[in-house]
Design an enzyme around this catalytic site. Sequence first.
Site, PDB file in Angstrom:
ATOM      1  N   TYR A   1       0.840  -1.234   0.070  1.00 40.13           N
ATOM      2  CA  TYR A   1      -0.110   0.228  -0.019  1.00 40.13           C
ATOM      3  C   TYR A   1       0.777   1.214  -0.133  1.00 40.13           C
ATOM      4  CZ  TYR A   1      -3.134   3.601   1.704  1.00 40.13           C
ATOM      5  OH  TYR A   1      -3.804   4.962   1.787  1.00 40.13           O
TER       6      TYR A   1
ATOM      7  N   GLU B   1      -3.582   7.543  -4.010  1.00 33.74           N
ATOM      8  CA  GLU B   1      -3.569   6.212  -3.214  1.00 33.74           C
ATOM      9  C   GLU B   1      -3.515   5.131  -4.228  1.00 33.74           C
ATOM     10  OE1 GLU B   1      -7.131   4.482  -1.403  1.00 33.74           O
ATOM     11  OE2 GLU B   1      -6.119   4.571   0.556  1.00 33.74           O
TER      12      GLU B   1
END
Length: 398
Positions: free
Chosen positions: A118, A206
């Site tokens: 991530y 993101e």
Amino acid sequence: MNIHEYQAKTLLAKFAVPLLKGGVAYTKDEAMDVARKLGSPVTVVKAQIHAGGRGAGKFKDDPNGKGGVRVVKSIEEVGASAAAMLGHDLVTKQTGPVGKTVKRLYIEEGCDIKRELYISLLVDRAVGRISVVASTEGGMDIETVAHQTPEKIVKQAIDPAAGYQGYQGRKIAFALGLTGKQVNNFVALLGGLYKAFVDLDCSLIEINPLVVTGAGDVVALDAKMNFDDNALYRHKELEDLRDVDEEDPAETEAAKYALNYVKLDGQIGCMVNGAGLAMATMDIIKLYGSAPANFLDVGGGATKERVTAAFKIILKDPNVEGILVNIFGGIMRCDVIAEGVVAAAREVNLHVPLVVRLEGTNVDLGKKILKESGLKITSAENLADAAEKIVKAVKESN
Ligand code: ADP
Ligand code: MG
């Protein structure tokens, strides 16, 4: 402003962020065409909606079927997946129970995933800088990771004067357990993300997941980008990426009149000038036992037209059972506001209780105009009085 995954990927490609090949499709035939051109043994059909959690999401008309990210192995299956998604409502953790109708698909090459990581960049108010947030737990939402295993999150703030430094990228790469050529690839990738963030005035980028492939490459498999609305005027090219189908029609209408409107789920419509006063108004409505139906800041220069537009937007919301107008006349004069409120109330044929609290320049004249309008408008002395009166009026009218 939000954009779709495929649009974000098109932008990020210009910043040399490694991605897989893919293309957008609006129909089943287009989806199959794109897949044919990709010619990849494994293809992924991805629903394009402004919400995450698509993979784990469910279609309303097929709650036991597959979600909004489907890995398939033939052109026929691409067609079948496209048909099952297009025009159907996808419910994910982020859409709410109503879901979102899928109107576009992204057809992407399949990826041989070894690890899912991530990474995100955001405006970090605590340090007043852009921070990079990274975690080894890719594919999971970061809020859950932060809650359950906060030690798995690393964060690096970037000095705006010095800019992104290679050592910062390496530090994160090592924390993510990357090795060999992955480290340099990651350092370059993060540099691309940082440049995109700054150049495009993003508020968030993101990548979840960022994957390490079987061949050892580091690739952005998902991409979410949000832009700072106040800087959009500097990026006319981004305006074309807006998908009004994904936006709340009331919010789009409000933007036309330069009103800051956010729909909420309470019963009391609020019309306020100034964001701080709007927040205080929402708080005090709660304190008196009800809930705001919206946040609405009409701004400093609220004209009669804007006040009328604001009224119409508030009244279109079927949940609104009463309206509280709370205006502080600074540069704006209270009499002008009162005239606007009266005109708007007449024009929209007001059918719910209306409480108005005015304070500031020409307040007495403003109150007089409200009183002499002959409309059923309740005047309030101060913020607490206003909130109490509107909450009471709504209770009584039920
Ligand atoms: P969302 O976050 O909305 O669920 P993602 O794009 O992150 O959508 O996809 C969900 C999951 O699907 C990913 O974590 C990954 O495991 C898998 N996936 C997505 N794209 C691909 C692809 N091109 N090849 C293989 N798997 C993929
Ligand atoms: Mg994702």
